[in-house]
Write an enzyme that holds these catalytic residues in place. Structure first.
Site, short mmCIF file in Angstrom:
data_model
loop_
_atom_site.label_atom_id
_atom_site.label_comp_id
_atom_site.label_asym_id
_atom_site.label_seq_id
_atom_site.Cartn_x
_atom_site.Cartn_y
_atom_site.Cartn_z
N TYR A 219 0.84 -1.20 0.00
CA TYR A 219 0.00 0.00 0.00
C TYR A 219 0.88 1.25 0.00
O TYR A 219 0.59 2.24 -0.68
CB TYR A 219 -0.94 0.02 1.21
CG TYR A 219 -1.93 1.16 1.11
CD1 TYR A 219 -3.14 1.00 0.45
CD2 TYR A 219 -1.62 2.42 1.64
CE1 TYR A 219 -4.02 2.05 0.31
CE2 TYR A 219 -2.50 3.48 1.50
CZ TYR A 219 -3.71 3.30 0.85
OH TYR A 219 -4.58 4.34 0.70
N PHE B 33 -7.53 22.33 -24.10
CA PHE B 33 -7.86 20.92 -24.23
C PHE B 33 -9.08 20.66 -23.35
O PHE B 33 -9.24 21.27 -22.30
CB PHE B 33 -6.70 19.99 -23.88
CG PHE B 33 -7.08 18.55 -24.11
CD1 PHE B 33 -7.24 18.08 -25.41
CD2 PHE B 33 -7.38 17.70 -23.06
CE1 PHE B 33 -7.67 16.78 -25.65
CE2 PHE B 33 -7.82 16.40 -23.29
CZ PHE B 33 -7.96 15.94 -24.58
N THR B 34 -9.93 19.72 -23.79
CA THR B 34 -11.24 19.52 -23.16
C THR B 34 -11.16 19.34 -21.64
O THR B 34 -11.72 20.13 -20.88
CB THR B 34 -11.92 18.29 -23.80
OG1 THR B 34 -11.01 17.19 -23.74
CG2 THR B 34 -12.27 18.56 -25.26
N ASP C 159 1.71 20.78 -20.07
CA ASP C 159 1.02 19.51 -20.35
C ASP C 159 1.99 18.69 -21.19
O ASP C 159 2.15 18.92 -22.38
CB ASP C 159 -0.29 19.78 -21.10
CG ASP C 159 -1.08 18.50 -21.34
OD1 ASP C 159 -0.45 17.41 -21.33
OD2 ASP C 159 -2.29 18.57 -21.55
N LYS D 275 -0.22 8.27 -23.18
CA LYS D 275 0.21 8.64 -24.53
C LYS D 275 1.72 8.37 -24.67
O LYS D 275 2.13 7.22 -24.72
CB LYS D 275 -0.12 10.10 -24.83
CG LYS D 275 -1.59 10.34 -25.18
CD LYS D 275 -2.48 10.47 -24.00
CE LYS D 275 -3.81 11.09 -24.30
NZ LYS D 275 -4.66 11.13 -23.09
N ARG E 164 -13.34 16.37 -33.46
CA ARG E 164 -12.66 17.43 -32.70
C ARG E 164 -13.12 18.75 -33.31
O ARG E 164 -12.42 19.39 -34.08
CB ARG E 164 -11.14 17.31 -32.79
CG ARG E 164 -10.57 16.09 -32.10
CD ARG E 164 -10.23 16.25 -30.62
NE ARG E 164 -11.31 16.15 -29.68
CZ ARG E 164 -11.15 15.71 -28.42
NH1 ARG E 164 -9.99 15.30 -27.98
NH2 ARG E 164 -12.16 15.69 -27.59
N PHE F 263 -18.88 15.47 -25.75
CA PHE F 263 -18.50 14.63 -26.89
C PHE F 263 -18.40 13.15 -26.53
O PHE F 263 -18.57 12.29 -27.37
CB PHE F 263 -17.16 15.11 -27.48
CG PHE F 263 -16.03 15.14 -26.49
CD1 PHE F 263 -15.85 16.22 -25.64
CD2 PHE F 263 -15.14 14.08 -26.40
CE1 PHE F 263 -14.82 16.24 -24.71
CE2 PHE F 263 -14.11 14.10 -25.47
CZ PHE F 263 -13.96 15.18 -24.62
#
Ligand code: F0G
Length: 471
Positions: free
Chosen positions: A86, A138-139, A229, A272, A396, A463
């Site tokens: 843990y 970005f969303t 980001d 990514k 998009r 979306f």
């Protein structure tokens, strides 16, 4: 327009030297295309939203490059080394070391994926009423900034909003726009600069090293921090290596360290660039933000030494980071995206240029000039592609942009696009050919195509779950 080489003509081109992926395939996962009638039914049941399709009904899945990459044999071996304690898992310390080594930040907070880290940095660094300037929204990023009481302000260069403009660094921040915001609102009303490399919504477009250096100098004058980001930052580094003076001989890893050194911290969707199926992290250089974020992570994600990931996930991630910065990997990854882009461009199909790092963005506005933006050309194109060949893409454009929280109107973004997103190390060149041919078929039938109307609209990030019907 140049003729694309085919297997038949290739042998005649003496002197031709192709690149290839720096790996071979050890395990395969069968895929198959279902029939046209079944695709029509599946699409209807999914409300013409590719996010609502079952993956079993999809042939080539280009919905996203997020969590869809293939792990290496080394990463799978790492999975077996999971220390599922843990607290204080050995894998956490490997991960911390990998981020410190390759990105160069001091303090690390693990999270279950990128938006977990966006939540933490937004809550820790935004005071209600502050502005968050950034190089295009970005969303999930913008939504977390808004939920923390901030207002996102787009300060990307104008070229980014024009899909035909060939600027080599369309992700750059327009320093004059940022300066104007500082002059108008005052530096203390700026929470931080939200910088993304590459810029997803602009088509995977990069930020130059010169731009981040100038941005650092401007922010230093006002004591404003810059958070990056870093989701697709290694792809950004390849573009710097290829396009910016003085970087041709610098390895991706060195360019990454240099770029990150101009920022105060980063959040990451490790799904990514970092080559894992799940995971994320926040990394910062200042202790004040770290203290807050490390405290908050135990409320929302899990203990600060796992943040929602299993020990084995963190091990695979630590190894994935090291693999992700290898030059031959990044070249093959972006090379495959370009291969698809070159085919489509040569066939005269409107796409966002220059081709970005992770995806081909079809320009639905130019493909369907007869479909008004409130009948969702980008969404329509994604539906048509699926019908034609079982290829899954995503919108998009107007649907992704959502509604203005003040007026409640659609945001009507300048870019109305459909994204063909390429997972890393998953598909072959032959898959890219099949995709290109399907896009061509849909493009050739464009005049007969009608738009969609939205019949269900969720409040947040519509979306993902909205439903449509043909008009
Ligand atoms: N930032 C960028 C630039 C992203 O593209 C994403 C996710 C996130 C943050 C959020 O990370 O998904 O791990 O929570 N983009 C995916 C996409 C969903 O398909 O472009 P996450």
């Amino acid at each position: 327009m140049t003729e694309r080489p085919t297997p038949q003509t290739m042998g005649q081109q003496y002197g031709r030297r192709s690149w290839a992926e720096p790996w071979k395939i050890k395990m395969v996962e069968p895929i198959a295309m279902i029939g046209r009638e079944e695709r029509e039914r599946a699409l209807r049941e999914a409300g013409y939203n590719t996010f609502l399709l079952r993956s079993e009904d999809v042939y080539i899945d280009l919905l996203t490059d997020s969590g869809t990459s293939a792990m290496s044999d080394r990463q799978w071996a790492g999975i077996m080394l999971g220390d599922e304690a843990y607290a204080g898992s050995r894998n956490f310390y490997h991960l911390e070391e990998a981020i410190q080594t390759y990105y160069g930040y001091r303090y690390i907070v693990p999270t279950h994926q990128g938006r977990g880290a966006e939540h933490l940095i937004s809550q820790a660094a935004i005071k209600p009423g502050q502005f968050v300037p950034g190089n295009m929204y970005f969303t999930t990023t913008r939504l977390h900034q808004e939920l923390a009481g901030g207002t996102f302000v787009d300060v990307i260069i104008d070229e980014a909003h024009d899909p035909t403009n060939l600027h080599p660094f369309k992700g750059n921040v327009d320093l004059d726009k940022l300066q104007a915001l500082i002059n108008r609102e005052g530096a203390d009303k700026i929470a931080y600069v939200s910088l993304a490399g590459t810029v997803n919504m602009a088509g995977g477009q990069p930020v130059s090293m010169a731009n981040v250096r100038d941005l650092r100098a401007l922010c230093d004058r006002y004591g404003i921090r810059i958070y990056l980001d870093a989701t697709r930052m290694v792809e950004n580094c390849l573009f710097i290596q290829e396009r910016e003076d003085g970087y041709a001989d610098r390895p991706i890893a060195a360019i990454l360290r240099e770029f990150c050194s101009c920022t105060d911290g980063a959040w990451m969707s490790a799904k990514k660039d970092n080559l894992v199926n799940i995971g994320g992290w926040l990394a910062v250089n200042h202790e004040d933000v770290f203290d807050l974020a490390r405290n908050m992570v135990v409320i929302y994600e899990g203990l600060h030494t796992y943040g929602g990931m299993a020990g084995r996930d963190m091990e695979a991630l630590a190894i994935g980071i090291e693999e992700s910065v290898q030059d031959d990997h990044v070249r093959a990854r972006v090379g495959q995206v370009r291969y698809l882009g070159d085919l489509l461009r040569d066939w005269g199909i409107p796409i966002v240029l220059p081709v970005g790092g992770h995806a081909i963005f079809l320009d639905a506005r130019r493909i369907y000039p007869h479909i008004p933006q409130d009948q969702f050309p980008g969404q329509t194109l994604a539906a048509e592609l699926y019908l034609d060949s079982g290829v899954r893409s995503m919108e998009r454009g107007n649907v992704s942009a959502g509604r203005d929280p003040q007026t409640g109107d659609h945001r009507y973004p300048a870019l109305e696009l459909t994204r063909l997103t390429i997972p890393r190390r998953v598909y072959t060149q032959a898959h890219m050919d099949v995709v290109a041919e399907s896009v061509k078929a849909v493009y050739d039938a464009r005049q007969q195509t009608r738009g969609l109307k939205m019949v269900y609209e969720p409040k947040y990030l519509r979306f993902f779950q909205a439903r449509f019907e043909p008009v």
